[in-house]
Design an enzyme around this catalytic site. Structure first.
Site: not given
Length: 669
Positions: A116, A200, A275, A292, A294, A352
């Site tokens: 990254k 960031e 993305e 980023e 992928n 969740f």
């Protein structure tokens, strides 16, 4: 073209790749761990090779075992799916040394985009907009605090090699950085073997947009429009759609061209996704930033396939075999709208939390992998890799299936989601089907005003089921009374009462939540509170799913018996219906309701997992909200906090223990 390929993955993505390979006339090889010995993808493949015990680090992540399986079976190429070895450049290099093709991008592109920190540098050099932040290695927590202070809160801490929502922490203050930095490092190390972290600026009110890239080995690179992936929970995508309701043609072109430029900078080929994060406050659409890339197939690729008609897995295989893309940018259009919901083994009614265990009933709305390979059956596609009796284990991602719907319009695709979710039968463990249905019905979702904060903002106190309208309650009352009549009629048949002229009751009282309805059932129809209900359905006692029509609208309802009636599940909630003959209902008020015991003094393990940290001991004072323990489940760390002030009376578990759901960790006085 290849004659045989090996799929270095498991579950639904292994099934997905096998299906396209079979369509192309290519033989397939599956690899499997002990946990997956009887999984559907193993049965679907032409051959299968056992590679080790359940932990991925001892099976699916071992490159040497994958290569040995290729040599044993004669597989000429490997499709990695997503996750596991899909973005490991060293794996691709080892395949190349053994003359085995990799169905994916070149190792230099994987290495460049997988880091990254380095990928942000490359993006800047390629002229791509990047989010402000610290591009470099962070020494320790104190250094992380200083960097965050300099950037300005809120900030996002991310594992450099992370992905899939793992290894990410949002910090609104110095306290959040101090509490989350080490956890981010641990998650990065445990999930990706790399504990480097970068920080960031967090873009507030952000939308998460991604551009699908497809390139060949001859220098041709295309963008296949965008996907909207803003509805997320804990940075894990929940709903994806294509196209985005936010992106304009001008934005699409600008984003696509920047993403193609970045791909060209690393000589990219195969499928990939760039993305982007977009400020929802900027209505010009010009404030979009690179997050980023992928370098693999994405979980949400079916929605792109549905609106473009392009089979991305087929294109990946053809590119790996050296073929040129037959498509050009002008050939990429947008036909209709597609929405994907991820069906997870997690319980939205319990925060969740992950749910593991055996699947007692699995009956999707259409048979998995049926109908058209791109749009499924009547616009409903289910990508899955589970079956009745299968088990969702602690070792792998908790996604059970992907439900994809296509429609001419966004509303049509969403309506198909609701009906398909109503018909999706899944029992034996917690799941998020109700929550997904609630999302599809939510006015804000329907308006298209989405940000990555959608779930946190709309469900700040958790999820308790989708609200039911008075009309839906009346319809459920009618269904419950019809079903009760059917059961009463069956009972008299079993008791041989037919000759005694004992007809089942025709007058019922149905209590749904706090509402009561008087229901009359006769050969002439069903009347609720004096109003005719235009209801048609077929039901036989023992059925678990009712396919009804109210007026001209379908209404599917999952049904289960309870002590005093039925549990009816539809449109994002389960409704406990007490249905009694009218002459008996008047006595129901005299029934004593059982009060559940107070469990607030216990800290219970909310899911099966590993107790990785215990912050308090016997006799310690605790305050509401204070972190007490950390439990790791599904590769994610979950902080358990005190629900009230108190003193620790006893500690019942130790760090390193494997805990079952509801296991007592400690008790407060």
């Amino acid at each position: 073209m290849f004659k045989k390929i090996l799929i270095a993955n498991r579950g639904e993505i292994a099934c997905r790749v096998i299906r396209t390979a079979k369509k192309m006339g290519i033989a397939t090889v599956a690899v499997y761990s002990d946990a997956d010995a009887r999984a559907p993808f193993v049965r679907m493949a032409d051959e299968a090779v056992h590679i080790g015990p359940p932990p991925a680090a001892e099976s699916y992540l071992l490159a040497d075992k994958i290569i040995a399986a290729c040599k044993e079976t004669g597989a000429e190429a490997v499709h990695p799916g997503y996750g596991f070895l899909s973005e490991r450049a060293s794996f691709v290099e080892e395949l190349e040394k053994n003359d085995i093709a990799f169905i994916g991008p070149p190792p230099n592109a994987i290495a460049a985009m997988g880091d990254k920190i380095e990928s942000k540098k490359l993006a800047m050099e390629a002229g791509v907009n990047v989010v402000p932040g610290f591009v470099g290695e962070i020494e320790d927590t104190e250094h992380a605090v200083k960097i965050s202070d300099d950037i300005g809160y809120p900030v996002m801490m991310k594992a450099s090699a992370g992905g899939g929502g793992k290894g990410m922490r949002l910090a609104y203050s110095e306290k959040d950085v101090r509490e989350g930095f080490e956890a981010t490092k641990r998650e990065g190390l445990n999930s990706f073997g790399d504990d480097r972290v970068f920080i960031e600026k967090f873009i507030e009110d952000p939308r998460h947009i991604e551009i699908q890239i497809l390139g060949d080995k001859h220098g041709n690179i295309l963008y296949l429009n965008e996907r909207e992936c803003s509805i997320q929970r804990r940075h894990q995508k929940v709903v994806e759609e294509a196209p985005s309701p936010f992106v304009t043609p001008k934005m699409r072109k600008a984003m696509g061209e920047q993403c193609v430029a970045l791909s060209q900078a690393v000589n990219y080929h195969s499928a990939g996704t760039v993305e982007l994060i977009v400020s929802g406050a900027d209505k010009t659409g010009e404030s979009f930033y690179f997050l980023e890339m992928n370098t693999r197939l994405q979980v949400e690729h079916p929605v792109t396939e549905a609106i473009t008609g392009v089979d991305l897995v087929e294109q990946m295989i053809r590119v790996a075999a050296g073929e040129k893309l037959e498509l050009q940018q002008k050939d990429i259009g947008i036909d209709g709208w597609a929405i994907e919901n991820r069906v997870y083994a997690e319980d939205p009614y319990r925060g969740f939390l992950p749910s593991t265990g055996r699947i007692v009933r699995y009956n999707p709305p259409v048979p998995g992998w049926s109908g058209d390979p791109i749009r499924g059956t009547n616009g409903v596609r289910v990508d899955d890799g589970v079956m009745d009796g299968g088990e969702v284990s602690i070792y792998y991602d908790p996604m059970i299936a992907k439900l994809v719907t296509w429609g001419e319009t966004r509303d049509e695709a969403a309506d198909r989601q609701i009906e398909a979710l109503n018909r999706f039968e899944l029992e034996g463990l917690g799941h998020n089907i109700d929550f997904l249905s609630a999302l599809m019905q939510h006015p804000r979702f329907r308006s298209g005003e989405l940000t990555t904060g959608f779930i946190a903002e709309e469900y700040p106190d958790g999820f308790q089921g989708a609200p039911a309208s008075e009309e839906l309650q009346r319809n459920l009352a009618a269904i419950a009374a019809f079903v009760a009549t059917a059961h009463a009629d069956r009972a008299r048949r079993v008791d041989h009462q037919l000759g005694q002229q004992l007809d089942p009751p025709s007058e019922w009282e149905a209590k749904i939540d706090d509402a009561k309805f008087a229901v009359s059932v006769s050969e002439d129809g069903i009347v609720v509170d004096g109003t005719d209900v235009d209801l048609s359905l077929a039901y036989t006692p023992g059925d678990s799913l009712i396919l009804a029509t109210v007026g001209d609208k379908p209404l599917s309802v999952k049904i289960a018996r309870t002590a005093s009636g039925f549990a009816l599940n539809t449109n994002g909630a389960t409704h406990k219906v007490q249905v009694l003959p009218a002459h008996i209902a008047q006595h129901a008020v005299h029934m004593i309701e059982k009060i559940p015991p107070d469990m607030s003094k216990f800290l219970l393990c909310p899911m099966p997992g590993l107790l990785v940290a215990l912050h308090v001991g016997e006799g310690d004072k605790v305050e509401e909200g204070q972190p007490l323990a950390v439990v790791e489940a599904m590769k994610m760390e979950n902080i358990l906090r005190a629900e009230k002030n108190g003193v620790v009376k006893s500690v019942e578990a130790a760090q390193g223990d494997s805990l079952a759901v509801d296991a007592v960790i400690l008790e407060l006085e």
